[in-house]
Design an enzyme around this catalytic site. Structure first.
Site, PDB file in Angstrom:
ATOM      1  N   ASP A   1       0.842  -1.205   0.000  1.00 43.49           N
ATOM      2  CA  ASP A   1       0.000   0.000   0.000  1.00 43.49           C
ATOM      3  C   ASP A   1       0.878   1.256   0.000  1.00 43.49           C
ATOM      4  O   ASP A   1       0.381   2.379  -0.109  1.00 43.49           O
ATOM      5  CB  ASP A   1      -1.009   0.002   1.149  1.00 43.49           C
ATOM      6  CG  ASP A   1      -0.355  -0.007   2.513  1.00 43.49           C
ATOM      7  OD1 ASP A   1       0.882  -0.164   2.598  1.00 43.49           O
ATOM      8  OD2 ASP A   1      -1.095   0.148   3.520  1.00 43.49           O
TER       9      ASP A   1
ATOM     10  N   ASP B   1      -1.105  -6.165  -0.189  1.00 45.96           N
ATOM     11  CA  ASP B   1      -1.428  -5.493   1.075  1.00 45.96           C
ATOM     12  C   ASP B   1      -2.925  -5.242   1.194  1.00 45.96           C
ATOM     13  O   ASP B   1      -3.561  -4.789   0.241  1.00 45.96           O
ATOM     14  CB  ASP B   1      -0.740  -4.105   1.095  1.00 45.96           C
ATOM     15  CG  ASP B   1       0.360  -4.023   2.122  1.00 45.96           C
ATOM     16  OD1 ASP B   1       0.365  -4.821   3.068  1.00 45.96           O
ATOM     17  OD2 ASP B   1       1.239  -3.150   1.950  1.00 45.96           O
TER      18      ASP B   1
ATOM     19  N   LYS C   1      -1.251  -9.306   3.080  1.00 50.17           N
ATOM     20  CA  LYS C   1      -0.509  -8.815   4.242  1.00 50.17           C
ATOM     21  C   LYS C   1      -1.400  -7.847   5.025  1.00 50.17           C
ATOM     22  O   LYS C   1      -2.131  -7.051   4.415  1.00 50.17           O
ATOM     23  CB  LYS C   1       0.791  -8.103   3.810  1.00 50.17           C
ATOM     24  CG  LYS C   1       1.540  -7.474   4.977  1.00 50.17           C
ATOM     25  CD  LYS C   1       2.958  -7.091   4.602  1.00 50.17           C
ATOM     26  CE  LYS C   1       3.107  -5.755   3.934  1.00 50.17           C
ATOM     27  NZ  LYS C   1       2.620  -4.578   4.688  1.00 50.17           N
TER      28      LYS C   1
ATOM     29  N   GLU D   1       9.125  -4.211  10.491  1.00 43.82           N
ATOM     30  CA  GLU D   1       9.513  -2.922   9.899  1.00 43.82           C
ATOM     31  C   GLU D   1       9.962  -1.946  10.975  1.00 43.82           C
ATOM     32  O   GLU D   1       9.310  -1.792  12.021  1.00 43.82           O
ATOM     33  CB  GLU D   1       8.343  -2.303   9.109  1.00 43.82           C
ATOM     34  CG  GLU D   1       8.712  -0.907   8.569  1.00 43.82           C
ATOM     35  CD  GLU D   1       7.811  -0.366   7.479  1.00 43.82           C
ATOM     36  OE1 GLU D   1       6.876  -1.075   7.041  1.00 43.82           O
ATOM     37  OE2 GLU D   1       8.053   0.782   7.047  1.00 43.82           O
TER      38      GLU D   1
HETATM   39  O1  KIV Z   1       3.594  -1.138   1.653  1.00 41.90           O
HETATM   40  C1  KIV Z   1       4.750  -1.564   1.622  1.00 41.90           C
HETATM   41  O2  KIV Z   1       5.474  -1.311   0.668  1.00 41.90           O
HETATM   42  C2  KIV Z   1       5.204  -2.363   2.762  1.00 41.90           C
HETATM   43  C3  KIV Z   1       6.656  -2.673   3.003  1.00 41.90           C
HETATM   44  C4  KIV Z   1       6.846  -3.845   3.887  1.00 41.90           C
HETATM   45  C5  KIV Z   1       7.621  -2.628   1.946  1.00 41.90           C
HETATM   46  O3  KIV Z   1       4.409  -2.744   3.536  1.00 41.90           O
END
Ligand code: KIV
Length: 273
Positions: A49, A88, A118, A187
């Site tokens: 995202d 995401d 994710k 992260e």
């Molecule tokens: O949105 C994203 O790019 C992420 C990272 C882990 C790279 O969540």
């Protein structure tokens, strides 16, 4: 009889099996041209995202929608055949209830063909992870610095810098492992904590600003290619200056148009030889 010689994509169970065997190399992609270029070199591609900020020039990731993410994911899936593709879940599409998360995740996977999703969140989100995994949706958890929590965290700040915060993030990661997540993104956390979580979990950890000890690494592709503007985040490394290659090519194109060097007749249709 048809013979299927096409190699299959890396699956979620394969990624899990890489723990302790080999590092997982992952990057983001939001579009077909980038996905095509990245595919063979990587184990996993994330339609992050972060496209909200990188691709849409928004100040944070909060306003990207399920429909936008599904459209980007579809482009990436159609342009790849090797890497495992994870998409995401955007802000607001999964926090309300496990049922809301399932219907949005299933919709995005059906629309795009991605392999899994994710979600950002700690212990409170573990029941949602369990709900999705038990219904066939692979979940990549994301703990530590969670950009979708920018307003509650008071900015994009590194996490786990004191004992209390480190213990909480360890609990978050363990809760998602216990709930069935296939891996966890760490992260923006203190390095010793990244190392500790990696040792404590049986599932792979994928670091971004975490620790070299993580089982894999992920970065935003534009950051490693010099396409993110002037500032590269501390945790990223620029591997090429593709931005200057593009600028030079575009300047040459504009010059050729102004100098009437392009197009030539060879670029035109219906020209008598
Ligand atoms: O949105 C994203 O790019 C992420 C990272 C882990 C790279 O969540």
């Amino acid at each position: 009889m048809s013979v299927h010689t096409q190699a299959k994509r890396i699956s979620v169970p394969q990624l899990m099996g890489y723990k302790g065997q080999r590092k997982i190399a992952a990057l983001t992609a939001y579009s077909a041209p980038f996905a095509r270029l990245l595919d063979d070199a990587l184990d996993m591609i994330l339609i992050g995202d972060s496209t909200a900020m990188v691709g849409y020039a928004l100040p944070d990731t909060l306003s990207i929608t399920v429909e936008q993410m599904a459209a980007h994911a579809g482009a990436v899936v159609r342009s790849t055949s090797h890497a495992c593709i994870i998409v995401d879940m955007p802000f607001g599409s999964y926090q309300e209830s496990p049922q809301q998360a399932f219907s949005n995740a299933a919709g995005m996977l059906a629309a795009s063909g991605a392999d899994g999703i994710k979600m950002e969140g700690g212990v409170a989100l573990a029941d949602t992870t369990r709900f999705l995994v038990e219904r066939g949706i692979p979940v990549l958890a994301h703990v530590g610095l969670m950009p979708q929590y920018v307003n509650t965290m008071g900015g994009f700040k590194a996490q786990g810098m004191n004992d209390e915060s480190a213990e909480r993030i360890l609990r978050d990661a363990k809760a998602h492992e216990e709930a069935g997540a296939f891996a966890v993104v760490l992260e923006g956390i203190a390095e010793p904590l990244g190392r500790r979580i990696t040792e404590a979990l049986a599932i792979p950890t994928i670091g971004i600003g975490a620790s070299p000890a993580c089982d894999g690494q992920i970065l935003v592709t534009e950051d490693i290619l010099g396409l993110s503007g002037a500032r590269i985040p501390k945790f990223a490394k620029q591997f090429a200056d593709v931005g200057s290659v593009i600028r030079t090519a575009v300047e040459q194109y504009a010059q050729d148009v102004r100098d009437e060097q392009f197009p030539q007749l060879e670029h035109c249709f219906g020209v008598k030889k």
